[in-house]
Design a protein around this motif. Structure first.
Motif, PDB file in Angstrom:
ATOM      1  N   ASN A  95       0.827  -1.214   0.000  1.00  0.00           N
ATOM      2  CA  ASN A  95       0.000   0.000   0.000  1.00  0.00           C
ATOM      3  C   ASN A  95       0.857   1.258   0.000  1.00  0.00           C
ATOM      4  O   ASN A  95       0.565   2.219  -0.716  1.00  0.00           O
ATOM      5  CB  ASN A  95      -0.943   0.006   1.208  1.00  0.00           C
ATOM      6  CG  ASN A  95      -2.007  -1.072   1.104  1.00  0.00           C
ATOM      7  OD1 ASN A  95      -2.341  -1.535   0.014  1.00  0.00           O
ATOM      8  ND2 ASN A  95      -2.522  -1.499   2.245  1.00  0.00           N
ATOM      9  N   ASP A  96       1.935   1.273   0.802  1.00  0.00           N
ATOM     10  CA  ASP A  96       2.832   2.431   0.840  1.00  0.00           C
ATOM     11  C   ASP A  96       3.493   2.661  -0.510  1.00  0.00           C
ATOM     12  O   ASP A  96       3.577   3.792  -0.991  1.00  0.00           O
ATOM     13  CB  ASP A  96       3.911   2.250   1.914  1.00  0.00           C
ATOM     14  CG  ASP A  96       3.359   2.369   3.322  1.00  0.00           C
ATOM     15  OD1 ASP A  96       2.223   2.873   3.494  1.00  0.00           O
ATOM     16  OD2 ASP A  96       4.085   1.960   4.262  1.00  0.00           O
ATOM     17  N   LEU A  97       3.978   1.595  -1.141  1.00  0.00           N
ATOM     18  CA  LEU A  97       4.644   1.729  -2.439  1.00  0.00           C
ATOM     19  C   LEU A  97       3.661   2.120  -3.536  1.00  0.00           C
ATOM     20  O   LEU A  97       3.998   2.893  -4.434  1.00  0.00           O
ATOM     21  CB  LEU A  97       5.379   0.436  -2.787  1.00  0.00           C
ATOM     22  CG  LEU A  97       6.590   0.115  -1.911  1.00  0.00           C
ATOM     23  CD1 LEU A  97       7.126  -1.277  -2.226  1.00  0.00           C
ATOM     24  CD2 LEU A  97       7.676   1.162  -2.080  1.00  0.00           C
ATOM     25  N   THR A  98       2.449   1.609  -3.472  1.00  0.00           N
ATOM     26  CA  THR A  98       1.423   1.994  -4.442  1.00  0.00           C
ATOM     27  C   THR A  98       1.106   3.480  -4.311  1.00  0.00           C
ATOM     28  O   THR A  98       0.972   4.190  -5.312  1.00  0.00           O
ATOM     29  CB  THR A  98       0.145   1.153  -4.250  1.00  0.00           C
ATOM     30  OG1 THR A  98       0.481  -0.226  -4.387  1.00  0.00           O
ATOM     31  CG2 THR A  98      -0.914   1.515  -5.265  1.00  0.00           C
ATOM     32  N   ALA A  99       1.027   3.972  -3.080  1.00  0.00           N
ATOM     33  CA  ALA A  99       0.747   5.393  -2.848  1.00  0.00           C
ATOM     34  C   ALA A  99       1.882   6.268  -3.387  1.00  0.00           C
ATOM     35  O   ALA A  99       1.646   7.408  -3.783  1.00  0.00           O
ATOM     36  CB  ALA A  99       0.549   5.653  -1.358  1.00  0.00           C
ATOM     37  N   LEU A 100       3.102   5.740  -3.424  1.00  0.00           N
ATOM     38  CA  LEU A 100       4.238   6.488  -3.959  1.00  0.00           C
ATOM     39  C   LEU A 100       4.344   6.372  -5.478  1.00  0.00           C
ATOM     40  O   LEU A 100       5.241   6.950  -6.081  1.00  0.00           O
ATOM     41  CB  LEU A 100       5.541   6.002  -3.313  1.00  0.00           C
ATOM     42  CG  LEU A 100       5.720   6.372  -1.835  1.00  0.00           C
ATOM     43  CD1 LEU A 100       6.927   5.663  -1.241  1.00  0.00           C
ATOM     44  CD2 LEU A 100       5.836   7.877  -1.671  1.00  0.00           C
ATOM     45  N   GLY A 101       3.456   5.580  -6.112  1.00  0.00           N
ATOM     46  CA  GLY A 101       3.424   5.509  -7.568  1.00  0.00           C
ATOM     47  C   GLY A 101       4.144   4.319  -8.170  1.00  0.00           C
ATOM     48  O   GLY A 101       4.408   4.300  -9.377  1.00  0.00           O
ATOM     49  N   LEU A 171      20.862   7.424  10.750  1.00  0.00           N
ATOM     50  CA  LEU A 171      19.957   8.559  10.950  1.00  0.00           C
ATOM     51  C   LEU A 171      19.679   9.271   9.627  1.00  0.00           C
ATOM     52  O   LEU A 171      18.540   9.652   9.348  1.00  0.00           O
ATOM     53  CB  LEU A 171      20.546   9.542  11.970  1.00  0.00           C
ATOM     54  CG  LEU A 171      20.541   9.078  13.418  1.00  0.00           C
ATOM     55  CD1 LEU A 171      21.274  10.095  14.303  1.00  0.00           C
ATOM     56  CD2 LEU A 171      19.136   8.847  13.918  1.00  0.00           C
ATOM     57  N   GLY A 172      20.710   9.439   8.807  1.00  0.00           N
ATOM     58  CA  GLY A 172      20.525  10.053   7.492  1.00  0.00           C
ATOM     59  C   GLY A 172      19.598   9.237   6.621  1.00  0.00           C
ATOM     60  O   GLY A 172      18.752   9.786   5.904  1.00  0.00           O
ATOM     61  N   GLY A 173      19.715   7.920   6.676  1.00  0.00           N
ATOM     62  CA  GLY A 173      18.825   7.045   5.905  1.00  0.00           C
ATOM     63  C   GLY A 173      17.384   7.147   6.367  1.00  0.00           C
ATOM     64  O   GLY A 173      16.451   7.183   5.554  1.00  0.00           O
ATOM     65  N   ILE A 174      17.191   7.216   7.678  1.00  0.00           N
ATOM     66  CA  ILE A 174      15.834   7.343   8.219  1.00  0.00           C
ATOM     67  C   ILE A 174      15.224   8.685   7.814  1.00  0.00           C
ATOM     68  O   ILE A 174      14.066   8.754   7.383  1.00  0.00           O
ATOM     69  CB  ILE A 174      15.856   7.175   9.761  1.00  0.00           C
ATOM     70  CG1 ILE A 174      16.161   5.712  10.103  1.00  0.00           C
ATOM     71  CG2 ILE A 174      14.542   7.617  10.386  1.00  0.00           C
ATOM     72  CD1 ILE A 174      16.463   5.472  11.563  1.00  0.00           C
ATOM     73  N   ILE A 175      16.013   9.753   7.918  1.00  0.00           N
ATOM     74  CA  ILE A 175      15.524  11.076   7.511  1.00  0.00           C
ATOM     75  C   ILE A 175      15.194  11.073   6.024  1.00  0.00           C
ATOM     76  O   ILE A 175      14.163  11.594   5.598  1.00  0.00           O
ATOM     77  CB  ILE A 175      16.562  12.160   7.864  1.00  0.00           C
ATOM     78  CG1 ILE A 175      16.632  12.333   9.378  1.00  0.00           C
ATOM     79  CG2 ILE A 175      16.233  13.485   7.186  1.00  0.00           C
ATOM     80  CD1 ILE A 175      17.815  13.159   9.849  1.00  0.00           C
ATOM     81  N   MET A 176      16.064  10.473   5.227  1.00  0.00           N
ATOM     82  CA  MET A 176      15.849  10.451   3.784  1.00  0.00           C
ATOM     83  C   MET A 176      14.556   9.733   3.423  1.00  0.00           C
ATOM     84  O   MET A 176      13.727  10.252   2.675  1.00  0.00           O
ATOM     85  CB  MET A 176      17.048   9.776   3.094  1.00  0.00           C
ATOM     86  CG  MET A 176      16.890   9.608   1.611  1.00  0.00           C
ATOM     87  SD  MET A 176      16.779  11.207   0.815  1.00  0.00           S
ATOM     88  CE  MET A 176      16.381  10.717  -0.832  1.00  0.00           C
ATOM     89  N   TYR A 181      12.417  11.551   0.732  1.00  0.00           N
ATOM     90  CA  TYR A 181      11.953  10.681  -0.349  1.00  0.00           C
ATOM     91  C   TYR A 181      10.499  10.923  -0.751  1.00  0.00           C
ATOM     92  O   TYR A 181      10.195  11.013  -1.928  1.00  0.00           O
ATOM     93  CB  TYR A 181      12.185   9.219   0.047  1.00  0.00           C
ATOM     94  CG  TYR A 181      11.899   8.237  -1.055  1.00  0.00           C
ATOM     95  CD1 TYR A 181      12.847   7.999  -2.051  1.00  0.00           C
ATOM     96  CD2 TYR A 181      10.693   7.568  -1.114  1.00  0.00           C
ATOM     97  CE1 TYR A 181      12.592   7.105  -3.063  1.00  0.00           C
ATOM     98  CE2 TYR A 181      10.430   6.673  -2.130  1.00  0.00           C
ATOM     99  CZ  TYR A 181      11.381   6.448  -3.096  1.00  0.00           C
ATOM    100  OH  TYR A 181      11.132   5.571  -4.116  1.00  0.00           O
ATOM    101  N   PRO A 182       9.574  11.054   0.214  1.00  0.00           N
ATOM    102  CA  PRO A 182       8.179  11.327  -0.189  1.00  0.00           C
ATOM    103  C   PRO A 182       8.017  12.642  -0.954  1.00  0.00           C
ATOM    104  O   PRO A 182       7.123  12.760  -1.799  1.00  0.00           O
ATOM    105  CB  PRO A 182       7.413  11.366   1.145  1.00  0.00           C
ATOM    106  CG  PRO A 182       8.229  10.534   2.068  1.00  0.00           C
ATOM    107  CD  PRO A 182       9.665  10.787   1.654  1.00  0.00           C
ATOM    108  N   ILE A 183       8.863  13.621  -0.680  1.00  0.00           N
ATOM    109  CA  ILE A 183       8.791  14.888  -1.414  1.00  0.00           C
ATOM    110  C   ILE A 183       9.293  14.701  -2.853  1.00  0.00           C
ATOM    111  O   ILE A 183       8.706  15.241  -3.794  1.00  0.00           O
ATOM    112  CB  ILE A 183       9.622  15.969  -0.692  1.00  0.00           C
ATOM    113  CG1 ILE A 183       8.990  16.293   0.659  1.00  0.00           C
ATOM    114  CG2 ILE A 183       9.755  17.225  -1.551  1.00  0.00           C
ATOM    115  CD1 ILE A 183       9.854  17.156   1.558  1.00  0.00           C
ATOM    116  N   LEU A 184      10.371  13.923  -3.018  1.00  0.00           N
ATOM    117  CA  LEU A 184      10.942  13.706  -4.342  1.00  0.00           C
ATOM    118  C   LEU A 184      10.061  12.830  -5.213  1.00  0.00           C
ATOM    119  O   LEU A 184      10.010  13.008  -6.437  1.00  0.00           O
ATOM    120  CB  LEU A 184      12.336  13.073  -4.235  1.00  0.00           C
ATOM    121  CG  LEU A 184      13.419  13.930  -3.588  1.00  0.00           C
ATOM    122  CD1 LEU A 184      14.699  13.126  -3.439  1.00  0.00           C
ATOM    123  CD2 LEU A 184      13.662  15.181  -4.384  1.00  0.00           C
TER     124      LEU A 184
END
Length: 185
Positions: A95-101, A171-176, A181-184
């Motif tokens: 569901n999460d990946l589908t929402a991201l396209g 921490l950088g991976g979690i932030i990304m 990532y959702p913005i990009l």
């Protein structure tokens, strides 16, 4: 009789990594991709323009085996050791990946929405490669090594700066993944 390949179990791959690390430490060597890329840049003549690349790269030729191993290992893993079955993902992940396209979720480790030539050569793809490459290069230089160097060599030799760097990588991976990532995409 059809044989389905499985990943190596932890009790095989873990000790293999430990043996390699022991040998590297015993012979006074370190492991990491960024040092190999630095050697490649020095071989290519980058030392003529940038001080960081002015060093005796011939003494580092041995670590180019890591680059060749990554290239050939990736080829062998993809073409001879891959298990071509679909991945069993949770409904929440789908569901999460589908929402991201994303489409055809679970059918490929490298989704074509990110890894096709069309995606790479789009304006967005080129900008992501350039900006991401700059950030990775800057971060690697700033941290004094890459993720594999700090996480494998640094942690196994009990270096506190490597522990700090690895915590920063996570921490950088979690932030990304949760903020940027959702913005990009």
């Amino acid at each position: 009789m059809e044989y389905i390949l499985q990943p190596w179990p932890w009790y095989i791959s873990g000790p293999c990594i430990a043996i390699i690390m022991f040998l590297l430490l015993y012979f006074g060597r370190t492991f990491g991709m960024s040092s190999n890329l630095r050697t490649l840049c020095a071989i290519g003549g980058a030392g003529k323009r940038v001080e960081f690349f002015k060093f005796d790269w011939k003494s580092q030729r041995w670590n180019l085996v890591v680059v060749l191993g990554a290239i050939f290992g990736g080829f062998i893993a993809h073409y001879f050791l891959s298990n071509p079955i679909n991945m069993d993902l949770s409904e929440a992940t789908i569901n999460d990946l589908t929402a991201l396209g994303f489409n055809d979720i679970g059918q490929s480790l490298l989704p074509p929405e990110l890894f096709s030539w069309d995606a790479v050569f789009s304006i967005k793809g080129i900008l992501i490669l350039i900006i991401g490459g700059f950030l990775v290069g800057f971060g690697t230089r700033y941290a004094g090594g890459c993720t594999s160097g700090h996480a494998i060599t640094g942690l196994s030799s009990l270096q506190l700066p490597s522990l700090v760097a690895v915590i920063g990588f996570f921490l950088g991976g979690i932030i990304m993944i949760h903020l940027i990532y959702p913005i990009l995409f």
